[in-house]
Design a protein around this motif. Structure first.
Motif, short mmCIF file in Angstrom:
data_model
loop_
_atom_site.label_atom_id
_atom_site.label_comp_id
_atom_site.label_asym_id
_atom_site.label_seq_id
_atom_site.Cartn_x
_atom_site.Cartn_y
_atom_site.Cartn_z
N GLU A 143 0.85 -1.18 0.00
CA GLU A 143 0.00 0.00 0.00
C GLU A 143 0.89 1.24 0.00
OE1 GLU A 143 -2.35 -0.55 3.46
OE2 GLU A 143 -3.42 -2.26 2.62
N TRP A 144 0.41 2.31 -0.54
CA TRP A 144 1.27 3.47 -0.77
C TRP A 144 1.75 4.11 0.53
CZ3 TRP A 144 2.27 8.67 -1.12
CH2 TRP A 144 1.37 9.54 -0.54
N GLN A 145 0.90 4.16 1.56
CA GLN A 145 1.35 4.76 2.81
C GLN A 145 2.29 3.84 3.59
OE1 GLN A 145 -2.13 6.22 4.90
NE2 GLN A 145 -1.56 8.29 4.26
N GLY A 154 4.35 1.52 2.26
CA GLY A 154 5.63 1.54 1.55
C GLY A 154 6.35 2.86 1.72
N GLY A 155 5.59 3.97 1.68
CA GLY A 155 6.18 5.29 1.88
C GLY A 155 6.77 5.45 3.27
N SER A 198 4.09 14.06 1.48
CA SER A 198 3.23 13.17 0.71
C SER A 198 2.46 12.20 1.61
CB SER A 198 4.03 12.40 -0.34
OG SER A 198 4.93 11.51 0.28
N LEU A 199 3.05 11.80 2.74
CA LEU A 199 2.34 10.92 3.66
C LEU A 199 1.24 11.64 4.44
CD1 LEU A 199 5.32 8.78 4.97
CD2 LEU A 199 3.43 8.01 3.53
#
Length: 107
Positions: free
Chosen positions: A43-45, A47-48, A104-105
């Protein structure tokens, strides 16, 4: 910056370990070439956050203040000394990347 390292790194590390353990316990993993990868990292968050954790770890090891303090400069809280010049650009790049990841998070 030391305060950021001292508070953000343990929290990010705790959150990552907790999410990975939960995913592994519930079987919520994706298999790529027979290698289990927890879904939270895909998931993007998630992984970020993992990338941000590693960027902060690298930044803390390259922190100019620590290198100048170890070199024994007379000026207190200095971040400009001879030992720092060789990796100051790398530190600045990681600092920029960390700032972009933080913002971005938040979205």
């Amino acid at each position: 910056r030391t305060l950021i390292y001292a508070t953000a790194i343990p929290k990010l590390l705790y959150d990552q370990v907790k999410l990975v353990c939960e995913d592994c316990k519930t079987g919520y993993v994706y298999r790529a070439c027979r290698i289990p990868i927890p879904q939270s990292l895909l998931e993007w968050q998630g992984g970020g956050s993992l990338i941000l954790l590693w960027v902060l770890i690298v930044m803390s090891s390259l922190e100019p203040f620590y290198w100048c303090m170890a070199a024994g400069t007379e000026e207190l809280f200095s971040d400009t000394c001879e030992q720092v010049e060789e990796f100051k650009r790398i530190y600045s790049t990681f600092s920029c990347l960390a700032m972009m990841l933080y913002w971005s998070l938040l979205l």
